[in-house]
Design a protein around this motif. Structure first.
Motif, short mmCIF file in Angstrom:
data_model
loop_
_atom_site.label_atom_id
_atom_site.label_comp_id
_atom_site.label_asym_id
_atom_site.label_seq_id
_atom_site.Cartn_x
_atom_site.Cartn_y
_atom_site.Cartn_z
N ALA A 1 6.22 -75.35 20.21
CA ALA A 1 4.96 -76.03 20.45
C ALA A 1 4.78 -76.39 21.92
N VAL A 2 5.88 -76.75 22.57
CA VAL A 2 5.77 -77.31 23.92
C VAL A 2 5.78 -76.23 25.00
N LEU A 3 6.56 -75.16 24.81
CA LEU A 3 6.73 -74.17 25.87
C LEU A 3 5.40 -73.53 26.30
N PRO A 4 4.52 -73.15 25.35
CA PRO A 4 3.24 -72.56 25.79
C PRO A 4 2.43 -73.53 26.65
N SER A 5 2.51 -74.83 26.31
CA SER A 5 1.77 -75.82 27.08
C SER A 5 2.33 -75.93 28.50
N LEU A 6 3.67 -75.85 28.63
CA LEU A 6 4.29 -75.88 29.97
C LEU A 6 3.87 -74.65 30.77
N ALA A 7 3.73 -73.52 30.07
CA ALA A 7 3.32 -72.30 30.76
C ALA A 7 1.86 -72.39 31.19
N LEU A 8 1.03 -72.92 30.31
CA LEU A 8 -0.40 -73.08 30.64
C LEU A 8 -0.59 -73.92 31.88
N ARG A 9 0.26 -74.98 32.03
CA ARG A 9 0.10 -75.88 33.15
C ARG A 9 0.87 -75.42 34.38
N GLY A 10 1.44 -74.23 34.30
CA GLY A 10 2.03 -73.65 35.50
C GLY A 10 3.47 -74.04 35.76
N HIS A 11 4.11 -74.79 34.83
CA HIS A 11 5.51 -75.15 35.07
C HIS A 11 6.46 -74.01 34.73
N LEU A 12 6.12 -73.26 33.67
CA LEU A 12 6.93 -72.10 33.27
C LEU A 12 6.03 -70.87 33.26
N ARG A 13 6.69 -69.70 33.20
CA ARG A 13 5.92 -68.46 33.05
C ARG A 13 6.32 -67.81 31.73
N MET A 14 5.33 -67.41 30.92
CA MET A 14 5.64 -66.71 29.67
C MET A 14 5.62 -65.21 29.91
N HIS A 15 6.59 -64.52 29.33
CA HIS A 15 6.68 -63.07 29.50
C HIS A 15 6.23 -62.38 28.23
N PRO A 16 5.84 -61.06 28.33
CA PRO A 16 5.30 -60.35 27.15
C PRO A 16 6.25 -60.35 25.97
N ASP A 17 7.58 -60.45 26.21
CA ASP A 17 8.52 -60.42 25.07
C ASP A 17 8.71 -61.80 24.44
N GLY A 18 7.90 -62.80 24.85
CA GLY A 18 8.00 -64.13 24.23
C GLY A 18 9.04 -65.02 24.88
N THR A 19 9.70 -64.54 25.92
CA THR A 19 10.65 -65.41 26.63
C THR A 19 9.91 -66.16 27.73
N TYR A 20 10.59 -67.20 28.26
CA TYR A 20 10.00 -68.03 29.31
C TYR A 20 10.98 -68.14 30.49
N SER A 21 10.41 -68.24 31.68
CA SER A 21 11.23 -68.49 32.87
C SER A 21 10.52 -69.53 33.74
N LEU A 22 11.25 -70.05 34.73
CA LEU A 22 10.63 -70.98 35.69
C LEU A 22 9.48 -70.28 36.41
N ALA A 23 8.37 -70.97 36.63
CA ALA A 23 7.29 -70.42 37.45
C ALA A 23 7.70 -70.47 38.91
N PRO A 24 7.28 -69.50 39.71
CA PRO A 24 7.60 -69.59 41.14
C PRO A 24 6.94 -70.84 41.73
N PRO A 25 7.59 -71.48 42.71
CA PRO A 25 7.01 -72.72 43.25
C PRO A 25 5.63 -72.49 43.84
N GLN A 26 4.73 -73.43 43.60
CA GLN A 26 3.38 -73.34 44.16
C GLN A 26 3.38 -73.98 45.53
N ARG A 27 2.70 -73.36 46.46
CA ARG A 27 2.57 -73.97 47.78
C ARG A 27 1.19 -74.58 47.92
N ASP A 28 1.13 -75.67 48.64
CA ASP A 28 -0.19 -76.23 48.95
C ASP A 28 -0.92 -75.24 49.82
#
Lengths: 394, 394
Positions: free
Chosen positions: B365-392
């Motif tokens: 339930a939580v992982l998709p929400s973290l991905a939506l908000r840019g904290h994680l990245r979801m991959h096509p195979d359903g796995t998740y990784s850290l999102a690359p850091p955002q720069r101002d």
């Protein structure tokens, strides 16, 4: 008293399944005991969040094998496990069962006592905790902060107090080192397994600490220092110590959370100030700006700490005094008349009275007394002058 | 409204006969009025201490001649006399009639309002006092203290606040100068006649102050800066200002007395901290260590001062925040799952759940929400990784 093997194994597995401090697990274990609580959690006959966590953690693992693996790993590492059923259990940790706050913030809900403490070192944890002070603060500290943390730790250690801290860079490391320099006992409370010293560059420090004090953790060996674990861990630092001293902390420093836990536990929460312009003291100052009962006490010397945590009648700080001057004992008309004395030469009591704005009779009564005590000199013609300054004997 | 000549002359002579703040004289004047009070004091028909002081002071002088001499001296110096009957009288000084303590210590007994204020400068004293802050501290200050005193004064002056201080070396002078640098109005409250600038090397500063603000004193021209007068004077600094800020003070600094008067008057008593090891801040820290209602408030920024003295709803300090990180908004299972993300590579929701110690359903339930908000990245195979850091954006 030795701990029943089954109880120990159940505590170890419960601590591995659920992050420490969990409210539901604490209540379940309190009601059913650790063995029955584990059975219920594993079988799904427990509050939903506990059962869900167990299902996730035990997906590829079997509880008995987990216990066996962790216990044998502890044995290989020379690590012992202290549980509430152990003689060595520090009862001060049980105070944590009283501070849980009615909130949705997980970190304020889940502040319950640990189920097990993994311990490296030969000293008894309960004995060190009974006479200990926590010194915590920023990783990113200044030389000033590191110096003070080491000084406080050294001074407390020489008076027989153990120093508890978190083993981090900066203030924590300075506090541990100050204690070690005084041949004192220091306890590093980690947020990961005691076999995974974090930060890695403090490995040498942890070896030094374990050889004369203790390196401890609520997490079993092999646990990683996830960020959220530092906040969970802080409550144990505060609960082990008689009081907590915050040395340097930026506004967002996690060490402020440790101080807060001390306050929630009703233990002395003490804060060292710094320059108003220092970002590394901004968190300390924000704490000291709190209103009412929440406000911690400002401390600048070891004696101030002892005054808060020491036994009553022992370790009380001497009142602070600046250098004394002879006229400091004067007050009212005495001081007015003394101040009225001319820098050079002598004047009559009537002149003194006029200059000082006091009555002549009062001047006639007070001037001889000032002369007797060496503040003024009386001359044969009845006039008075300033006495020459007295020097301390060399 | 002009003040009756006889009243003014009586106030001037009473202020010359008896040191300011005197309890008996204040009560006598309140009952009988200044003209009748003077007649009684001179004729000996007054409390013994007052009559005795008058006899000593008037031994070689006649009241009417004293008044004439002082009034003409004031006129020659361009000094005006503000008395309680004057329109310009700052009514905040009358609060001093309420703080006298039941004690034999003369300085705590005799804290009553002045009978007259001698004023150099064109601004109105009552108007400056109505929106003013006192900044006081040690003569023997550090560069840090002088810098802060000037900074606070500058910041308050630019927001339209007058700065009140004692004209001494060190913190006082720095506060006056900081205010002048902002083209603000500053008031120097002396412990001697306004024609006798003390310390003499601040003469240039006093000229500068008088040209844009005020140099004032309770003592008539020609009065010398006797030591006991500084303590008597301090109550006027505290009573004129809406609040008092103590910047640096050694344990024995007289500026602590000014802070105490502010507290006795029920006005904000504010203290700037310094290094725990600084002797010049030891008096500040001793104040901040007071228990209960006596404890002043710690301040490190102009906004903190405004928060205490400012109008309600105006001048409130912005809450302090350190630099924000994206994950600071995360809490509970969200933070646990975010922390469980591997530094490199992607893992499945089940692996996330196991690492984080949360249930699989919760992870799903939580992982998709973290991905939506840019904290994680979801991959096509359903796995998740850290999102690359955002720069101002630059």
């Amino acid at each position: 008293m030795t701990v029943d093997d089954e109880v120990l194994a159940a505590r170890v597995v419960l601590g591995w399944i659920v992050e420490p401090g969990n409210r539901e697990l604490y209540h379940l274990v309190s009601q059913a005991g650790p063995v029955e609580a584990l059975a219920r959690v594993v079988s799904g006959n427990a509050p939903k969040t506990l059962a869900a966590a167990a299902a996730a953690r035990l997906r590829h693992h079997e509880p008995a094998r987990i216990a066996g693996h962790l216990l044998s790993r502890a044995q290989r590492l020379g690590v012992r496990i202290v549980v509430p059923e152990s003689e060595e259990w520090p009862s001060c940790l049980d105070d944590l069962s009283r501070i849980s706050l009615p909130t949705h913030d997980r970190f304020d809900r889940d502040t319950f006592p640990p189920h097990a403490i993994w311990v490296r070192g030969t000293e008894r944890l309960d004995r060190l905790a009974a006479r200990s002070v926590a010194i915590v603060g920023a990783r990113d500290c200044t030389d000033y902060g590191a110096h003070l943390a080491a000084d406080f730790a050294y001074g407390l250690a020489t008076r027989g107090w153990a120093i508890i801290s978190g083993g981090a860079y900066g203030i924590d490391a300075a506090a541990h080192r100050g204690c070690l320099a005084a041949q004192g006992h220091t306890v590093a409370v980690l947020a990961c397994g005691v076999d995974q010293p974090y930060p890695p560059s403090n490995t040498g420090l942890f070896e030094h600490i374990a050889s004369s004090g203790l390196v401890i953790s609520e997490w079993p060996p092999e646990s990683a220092p996830h960020r959220h674990r530092f906040i969970i861990r802080n409550r144990v630092i505060a609960a082990l110590a008689r009081g907590t001293v915050l040395v340097e902390a930026a506004l967002r420093s996690g060490a402020r959370n440790t101080l807060r836990r001390a306050r929630q536990l009703g233990r002395p929460a003490l804060v060292v100030p710094g320059k108003a312009t220092s970002e590394q003291s901004a968190g300390c100052h924000a704490e000291l700006r709190q209103e009412g009962d929440l406000r911690p006490r400002l401390v600048t010397r070891v004696e101030h700490v002892l005054e808060e945590i020491g036994e009553i009648g022992v370790d009380l700080a001497e009142p602070e005094r600046g250098p004394a001057r002879p006229q400091d004992t004067l007050d009212g008309p005495e001081l007015q008349l003394f101040d009225a004395a001319p820098k050079r030469g002598a004047i009559t009591p009537a002149e003194f009275a006029a200059r000082a704005g006091v009555g002549l009779l009062e001047a006639l009564a007070v001037l001889p007394s000032l002369a007797l005590r060496g503040h003024l000199r009386m001359h044969p013609d009845g006039t008075y002058s300033l006495a020459p300054p007295q020097r301390d004997r060399a």
